[in-house]
Design a protein around this motif. Structure first.
Motif, PDB file in Angstrom:
ATOM      1  N   ALA A  93      -2.587   1.210   2.516  1.00 47.43           N
ATOM      2  CA  ALA A  93      -1.524   1.875   3.267  1.00 47.43           C
ATOM      3  C   ALA A  93      -2.054   2.429   4.589  1.00 47.43           C
ATOM      4  O   ALA A  93      -1.449   2.237   5.646  1.00 47.43           O
ATOM      5  CB  ALA A  93      -0.904   2.990   2.435  1.00 47.43           C
TER       6      ALA A  93
ATOM      7  N   LEU B  95      -3.518   5.620  -6.767  1.00 52.31           N
ATOM      8  CA  LEU B  95      -3.606   6.164  -5.407  1.00 52.31           C
ATOM      9  C   LEU B  95      -4.884   5.721  -4.700  1.00 52.31           C
ATOM     10  O   LEU B  95      -4.855   5.342  -3.530  1.00 52.31           O
ATOM     11  CB  LEU B  95      -3.544   7.694  -5.442  1.00 52.31           C
TER      12      LEU B  95
ATOM     13  N   CYS C 143       1.274   3.941  -3.027  1.00 56.87           N
ATOM     14  CA  CYS C 143       0.989   5.364  -2.827  1.00 56.87           C
ATOM     15  C   CYS C 143       2.164   6.231  -3.263  1.00 56.87           C
ATOM     16  O   CYS C 143       1.980   7.256  -3.916  1.00 56.87           O
ATOM     17  CB  CYS C 143       0.650   5.641  -1.360  1.00 56.87           C
TER      18      CYS C 143
ATOM     19  N   CYS D 139      -4.476   2.096  -3.600  1.00 55.66           N
ATOM     20  CA  CYS D 139      -3.413   1.800  -2.634  1.00 55.66           C
ATOM     21  C   CYS D 139      -3.571   2.537  -1.308  1.00 55.66           C
ATOM     22  O   CYS D 139      -3.088   2.058  -0.280  1.00 55.66           O
ATOM     23  CB  CYS D 139      -2.052   2.125  -3.244  1.00 55.66           C
ATOM     24  N   LEU D 140      -4.215   3.687  -1.329  1.00 51.83           N
ATOM     25  CA  LEU D 140      -4.341   4.478  -0.110  1.00 51.83           C
ATOM     26  C   LEU D 140      -5.057   3.741   1.024  1.00 51.83           C
ATOM     27  O   LEU D 140      -4.577   3.759   2.164  1.00 51.83           O
ATOM     28  CB  LEU D 140      -5.018   5.810  -0.417  1.00 51.83           C
TER      29      LEU D 140
ATOM     30  N   GLY E 134       2.207   6.221  -6.931  1.00 56.80           N
ATOM     31  CA  GLY E 134       1.096   7.032  -7.421  1.00 56.80           C
ATOM     32  C   GLY E 134       1.373   8.520  -7.325  1.00 56.80           C
ATOM     33  O   GLY E 134       1.057   9.283  -8.246  1.00 56.80           O
ATOM     34  N   VAL E 135       1.987   8.954  -6.227  1.00 55.31           N
ATOM     35  CA  VAL E 135       2.316  10.371  -6.062  1.00 55.31           C
ATOM     36  C   VAL E 135       3.370  10.796  -7.084  1.00 55.31           C
ATOM     37  O   VAL E 135       3.244  11.831  -7.746  1.00 55.31           O
ATOM     38  CB  VAL E 135       2.798  10.663  -4.622  1.00 55.31           C
TER      39      VAL E 135
ATOM     40  N   GLY F  53       0.817  -1.213   0.000  1.00 54.87           N
ATOM     41  CA  GLY F  53       0.000   0.000   0.000  1.00 54.87           C
ATOM     42  C   GLY F  53       0.850   1.262   0.000  1.00 54.87           C
ATOM     43  O   GLY F  53       0.604   2.190  -0.785  1.00 54.87           O
ATOM     44  N   VAL F  54       1.862   1.304   0.855  1.00 52.66           N
ATOM     45  CA  VAL F  54       2.732   2.481   0.916  1.00 52.66           C
ATOM     46  C   VAL F  54       3.528   2.624  -0.389  1.00 52.66           C
ATOM     47  O   VAL F  54       3.634   3.719  -0.943  1.00 52.66           O
ATOM     48  CB  VAL F  54       3.671   2.413   2.146  1.00 52.66           C
TER      49      VAL F  54
END
Length: 131
Positions: A122, A115, A18, A118-119, A21-22, A14-15
């Motif tokens: 995370a 994002l 993210c 996955c958010l 994704g960012v 998840g992290v």
């Protein structure tokens, strides 16, 4: 013990998703901000058959940015409607003209989808580890 490993795995994936994704979103927003439209000539079409037996066509386009070298590359979008010598509009990055897209919003949308998926993993994993 298996639950602990599963939660660590969910948290790490998840992290990592993210972060990816960012980074991807920042890249795509930069491209969208700088992108310049230009007409490109369809010079060929690559045919690809997927595992389901469906055939997709990827146009190969060529364009010359003002003051730059001619760029030729394959479209990333499956567009079945174009054949040579059609002309289509593409958007290119003046910093790197070989980076082009038919629609600069597509990459931003894809990065935001990453994002969104996955958010929760995370956040849930981090919450579990902190409590």
């Amino acid at each position: 013990m298996g639950d602990l490993i599963a939660m660590w795995l969910v948290t790490v994936v998840g992290v990592a998703g993210c972060v990816a994704g960012v980074v991807w979103t920042r890249f795509e927003l930069g491209f969208k901000r700088r992108a310049i439209p230009i007409d490109a000539e369809v010079v060929g079409v690559r045919e690809h058959e997927d595992g389901d037996g469906d055939v997709h066509f990827y146009p190969i386009v060529r364009f010359t940015p003002p003051g730059g070298a001619t760029v030729q590359g394959e479209s990333h979008a499956r567009i079945n409607a174009y054949t040579p010598p059609d002309t289509i509009s593409v958007f290119y990055d003046p910093r790197d003209p070989e980076n082009f897209s038919e629609d600069p919003r597509t990459g931003v949308f894809g990065s935001l989808v990453l994002l969104v998926f996955c958010l929760p993993a995370a956040a849930g994993g981090l919450w579990w580890h902190l409590h």
